[in-house]
Design a protein around this motif. Structure first.
Motif, PDB file in Angstrom:
ATOM      1  N   THR A 196       0.832  -1.204   0.000  1.00 12.82           N
ATOM      2  CA  THR A 196       0.000   0.000   0.000  1.00 12.82           C
ATOM      3  C   THR A 196       0.865   1.252   0.000  1.00 12.82           C
ATOM      4  O   THR A 196       0.638   2.187  -0.776  1.00 12.82           O
ATOM      5  N   ALA A 197       1.866   1.275   0.874  1.00 20.65           N
ATOM      6  CA  ALA A 197       2.767   2.433   0.925  1.00 20.65           C
ATOM      7  C   ALA A 197       3.590   2.543  -0.352  1.00 20.65           C
ATOM      8  O   ALA A 197       3.818   3.651  -0.858  1.00 20.65           O
ATOM      9  N   ASP A 198       4.038   1.411  -0.899  1.00 20.88           N
ATOM     10  CA  ASP A 198       4.805   1.441  -2.149  1.00 20.88           C
ATOM     11  C   ASP A 198       3.961   1.995  -3.296  1.00 20.88           C
ATOM     12  O   ASP A 198       4.442   2.792  -4.116  1.00 20.88           O
ATOM     13  N   THR A 199       2.697   1.575  -3.364  1.00 20.15           N
ATOM     14  CA  THR A 199       1.815   2.064  -4.428  1.00 20.15           C
ATOM     15  C   THR A 199       1.576   3.558  -4.297  1.00 20.15           C
ATOM     16  O   THR A 199       1.594   4.298  -5.290  1.00 20.15           O
ATOM     17  N   TRP A 200       1.348   4.017  -3.084  1.00 19.82           N
ATOM     18  CA  TRP A 200       1.133   5.451  -2.858  1.00 19.82           C
ATOM     19  C   TRP A 200       2.348   6.268  -3.291  1.00 19.82           C
ATOM     20  O   TRP A 200       2.214   7.275  -3.993  1.00 19.82           O
ATOM     21  N   ASN A 201       3.517   5.848  -2.875  1.00 24.74           N
ATOM     22  CA  ASN A 201       4.728   6.589  -3.230  1.00 24.74           C
ATOM     23  C   ASN A 201       4.956   6.595  -4.742  1.00 24.74           C
ATOM     24  O   ASN A 201       5.393   7.601  -5.310  1.00 24.74           O
ATOM     25  N   THR A 202       4.643   5.488  -5.395  1.00 23.45           N
ATOM     26  CA  THR A 202       4.821   5.417  -6.848  1.00 23.45           C
ATOM     27  C   THR A 202       3.832   6.326  -7.568  1.00 23.45           C
ATOM     28  O   THR A 202       4.188   7.011  -8.538  1.00 23.45           O
ATOM     29  N   LEU A 203       2.580   6.360  -7.110  1.00 22.00           N
ATOM     30  CA  LEU A 203       1.571   7.207  -7.753  1.00 22.00           C
ATOM     31  C   LEU A 203       1.928   8.685  -7.670  1.00 22.00           C
ATOM     32  O   LEU A 203       1.583   9.471  -8.558  1.00 22.00           O
ATOM     33  N   LEU A 204       2.626   9.083  -6.615  1.00 23.51           N
ATOM     34  CA  LEU A 204       3.003  10.488  -6.454  1.00 23.51           C
ATOM     35  C   LEU A 204       4.374  10.796  -7.042  1.00 23.51           C
ATOM     36  O   LEU A 204       4.877  11.909  -6.878  1.00 23.51           O
ATOM     37  N   GLY A 205       4.988   9.808  -7.701  1.00 25.25           N
ATOM     38  CA  GLY A 205       6.260  10.055  -8.360  1.00 25.25           C
ATOM     39  C   GLY A 205       7.477   9.750  -7.524  1.00 25.25           C
ATOM     40  O   GLY A 205       8.583  10.192  -7.857  1.00 25.25           O
ATOM     41  N   PHE A 206       7.316   8.996  -6.443  1.00 26.34           N
ATOM     42  CA  PHE A 206       8.440   8.649  -5.574  1.00 26.34           C
ATOM     43  C   PHE A 206       8.581   7.132  -5.475  1.00 26.34           C
ATOM     44  O   PHE A 206       8.717   6.571  -4.382  1.00 26.34           O
ATOM     45  N   GLY A 207       8.520   6.474  -6.619  1.00 22.90           N
ATOM     46  CA  GLY A 207       8.644   5.023  -6.640  1.00 22.90           C
ATOM     47  C   GLY A 207       9.991   4.564  -6.107  1.00 22.90           C
ATOM     48  O   GLY A 207      11.029   5.163  -6.391  1.00 22.90           O
ATOM     49  N   GLY A 208       9.979   3.498  -5.321  1.00 21.87           N
ATOM     50  CA  GLY A 208      11.210   2.981  -4.737  1.00 21.87           C
ATOM     51  C   GLY A 208      11.596   3.632  -3.428  1.00 21.87           C
ATOM     52  O   GLY A 208      12.651   3.301  -2.862  1.00 21.87           O
ATOM     53  N   ALA A 209      10.775   4.566  -2.929  1.00 20.23           N
ATOM     54  CA  ALA A 209      11.090   5.207  -1.648  1.00 20.23           C
ATOM     55  C   ALA A 209      11.044   4.175  -0.526  1.00 20.23           C
ATOM     56  O   ALA A 209      10.206   3.274  -0.519  1.00 20.23           O
ATOM     57  N   LEU A 210      11.948   4.309   0.419  1.00 19.63           N
ATOM     58  CA  LEU A 210      12.035   3.368   1.534  1.00 19.63           C
ATOM     59  C   LEU A 210      10.831   3.550   2.452  1.00 19.63           C
ATOM     60  O   LEU A 210      10.551   4.658   2.911  1.00 19.63           O
ATOM     61  N   THR A 211      10.132   2.463   2.704  1.00 18.23           N
ATOM     62  CA  THR A 211       8.941   2.549   3.558  1.00 18.23           C
ATOM     63  C   THR A 211       9.260   2.352   5.035  1.00 18.23           C
ATOM     64  O   THR A 211       8.381   2.524   5.873  1.00 18.23           O
ATOM     65  N   ASN A 212      10.487   1.979   5.355  1.00 17.21           N
ATOM     66  CA  ASN A 212      10.892   1.851   6.767  1.00 17.21           C
ATOM     67  C   ASN A 212      12.177   2.638   6.996  1.00 17.21           C
ATOM     68  O   ASN A 212      13.237   2.068   7.249  1.00 17.21           O
ATOM     69  N   PRO A 213      12.122   3.966   6.896  1.00 15.75           N
ATOM     70  CA  PRO A 213      13.342   4.774   7.016  1.00 15.75           C
ATOM     71  C   PRO A 213      13.981   4.728   8.393  1.00 15.75           C
ATOM     72  O   PRO A 213      15.159   5.043   8.536  1.00 15.75           O
ATOM     73  N   ASP A 214      13.229   4.339   9.419  1.00 19.85           N
ATOM     74  CA  ASP A 214      13.786   4.283  10.768  1.00 19.85           C
ATOM     75  C   ASP A 214      14.490   2.968  11.056  1.00 19.85           C
ATOM     76  O   ASP A 214      14.962   2.748  12.172  1.00 19.85           O
ATOM     77  N   GLY A 215      14.559   2.083  10.085  1.00 21.82           N
ATOM     78  CA  GLY A 215      15.205   0.792  10.282  1.00 21.82           C
ATOM     79  C   GLY A 215      14.208  -0.266  10.708  1.00 21.82           C
ATOM     80  O   GLY A 215      13.020  -0.017  10.867  1.00 21.82           O
ATOM     81  N   GLY A 216      14.712  -1.475  10.902  1.00 17.50           N
ATOM     82  CA  GLY A 216      13.831  -2.570  11.277  1.00 17.50           C
ATOM     83  C   GLY A 216      13.337  -3.316  10.058  1.00 17.50           C
ATOM     84  O   GLY A 216      13.679  -3.004   8.915  1.00 17.50           O
ATOM     85  N   ALA A 217      12.516  -4.307  10.305  1.00 21.73           N
ATOM     86  CA  ALA A 217      11.992  -5.131   9.223  1.00 21.73           C
ATOM     87  C   ALA A 217      10.981  -4.335   8.411  1.00 21.73           C
ATOM     88  O   ALA A 217      10.209  -3.547   8.961  1.00 21.73           O
ATOM     89  N   PRO A 218      10.954  -4.520   7.084  1.00 21.59           N
ATOM     90  CA  PRO A 218      10.004  -3.770   6.259  1.00 21.59           C
ATOM     91  C   PRO A 218       8.566  -4.241   6.376  1.00 21.59           C
ATOM     92  O   PRO A 218       7.653  -3.528   5.978  1.00 21.59           O
ATOM     93  N   SER A 219       8.344  -5.441   6.925  1.00 18.95           N
ATOM     94  CA  SER A 219       6.988  -5.967   7.047  1.00 18.95           C
ATOM     95  C   SER A 219       6.952  -6.979   8.185  1.00 18.95           C
ATOM     96  O   SER A 219       7.997  -7.481   8.611  1.00 18.95           O
ATOM     97  N   PRO A 220       5.756  -7.295   8.712  1.00 18.08           N
ATOM     98  CA  PRO A 220       5.670  -8.301   9.779  1.00 18.08           C
ATOM     99  C   PRO A 220       6.230  -9.654   9.366  1.00 18.08           C
ATOM    100  O   PRO A 220       6.822 -10.363  10.175  1.00 18.08           O
ATOM    101  N   LYS A 221       6.058 -10.018   8.099  1.00 20.31           N
ATOM    102  CA  LYS A 221       6.575 -11.298   7.613  1.00 20.31           C
ATOM    103  C   LYS A 221       8.091 -11.326   7.680  1.00 20.31           C
ATOM    104  O   LYS A 221       8.700 -12.312   8.104  1.00 20.31           O
ATOM    105  N   ASP A 222       8.722 -10.217   7.265  1.00 18.64           N
ATOM    106  CA  ASP A 222      10.185 -10.142   7.321  1.00 18.64           C
ATOM    107  C   ASP A 222      10.681 -10.103   8.758  1.00 18.64           C
ATOM    108  O   ASP A 222      11.766 -10.600   9.064  1.00 18.64           O
ATOM    109  N   LEU A 223       9.895  -9.509   9.653  1.00 17.15           N
ATOM    110  CA  LEU A 223      10.275  -9.474  11.062  1.00 17.15           C
ATOM    111  C   LEU A 223      10.319 -10.876  11.636  1.00 17.15           C
ATOM    112  O   LEU A 223      11.231 -11.229  12.383  1.00 17.15           O
ATOM    113  N   LYS A 224       9.354 -11.720  11.285  1.00 16.13           N
ATOM    114  CA  LYS A 224       9.334 -13.103  11.756  1.00 16.13           C
ATOM    115  C   LYS A 224      10.534 -13.875  11.205  1.00 16.13           C
ATOM    116  O   LYS A 224      11.171 -14.649  11.917  1.00 16.13           O
TER     117      LYS A 224
END
Length: 246
Positions: A122-150
């Motif tokens: 959802t965040a990736d799609t939003w950033n791409t629609l506004l012209g910021f495709g590929g923007a990091l969705t977890n700039p503060d560090g940590g796992a990018p998603s709950p699945k990756d955290l596990k």
């Protein structure tokens, strides 16, 4: 006559060229208005998707605007539509974005609402629609998603090796001790101290003599008891009429 005809022809040609030039200018102006690039002003309208925002637990992932001006006064939310609405509102008020940027934001907001997703995509799609495709969705560090955290936790548990046991002691300080031995502990149990309980005797009440007390009758009763012969009891043989022990 020939000169007059030539002059009229030149004037007509000049007017045609001017009209054509004017039409080109008008067309160019209209094209510029249609293709005006989005200017977001003071803000970068990207959105992040992270765990642990707002003192939440690490596995609890939520959305939040990345730009401090867009995120001012906004709490993290599990519903991305709350965050997209906040970003578009800030573009219209605090950021000073132009009309093209506002229109682009509202279009992207409609598309995100139609997706119905609440994850990293959802965040990736939003950033791409506004012209910021590929923007990091977890700039503060940590796992990018709950699945990756596990996955990260599983890897850490797999790589973790048991530490060697360095027994602690109750008599000597050991800086790097890791625990107490299971077989025998150096700590001696504290002695059990029996708590002393103050015994308060029951009050003794002096019995008042009865009004009909007869000393002579009592003396006679004592005399009768004294006349009973002594028949000693025994521990070996049962004696029915024994009267006492020597």
């Amino acid at each position: 006559m020939h000169l007059e005809t030539t002059a009229v022809a030149l004037l007509y040609a000049a007017s045609s060229v001017s009209a054509a030039a004017l039409g080109t200018k008008m067309s160019w102006g209209a094209e510029k208005t249609v293709k005006e690039s989005a200017d977001f002003g003071l803000c970068i309208p990207t959105m992040k998707f992270e765990g642990g925002l707002g003192e939440r637990a690490a596995p609890d992932f939520t959305f939040l605007p990345m730009d401090p001006l867009c995120a001012r006064g906004q709490q993290e939310a599990q519903n991305p539509n709350i965050i997209t609405n906040r970003i578009c509102d800030q573009l219209s008020t605090a950021c000073g974005a132009n009309e093209a940027a506002k229109e682009l934001c509202r279009d992207a907001q409609t598309k995100i609402r139609s997706l119905g997703t609440r994850n990293k995509s959802t965040a990736d799609t939003w950033n791409t629609l506004l012209g910021f495709g590929g923007a990091l969705t977890n700039p503060d560090g940590g796992a990018p998603s709950p699945k990756d955290l596990k996955k990260k936790r599983d890897v850490e548990i797999t790589k973790r090796e048991p530490e060697p046991l360095i027994p602690c002691s109750a008599s000597v300080w050991i800086d790097n001790c890791t625990g107490w031995p299971r077989s025998k502990r150096d700590v001696e149990a504290a002695p059990v101290v029996k708590r002393e309980v103050e015994i308060i005797p029951n009050p003794v009440y002096k019995r008042s003599p009865a009004a009909d007390f007869d000393p002579e009758a009592m003396k006679s009763e004592w005399q009768k008891r004294a006349d009973i012969p002594m028949i000693p009891c025994s521990t070996d043989v049962w004696i029915d009429d024994c009267t006492g022990w020597y």
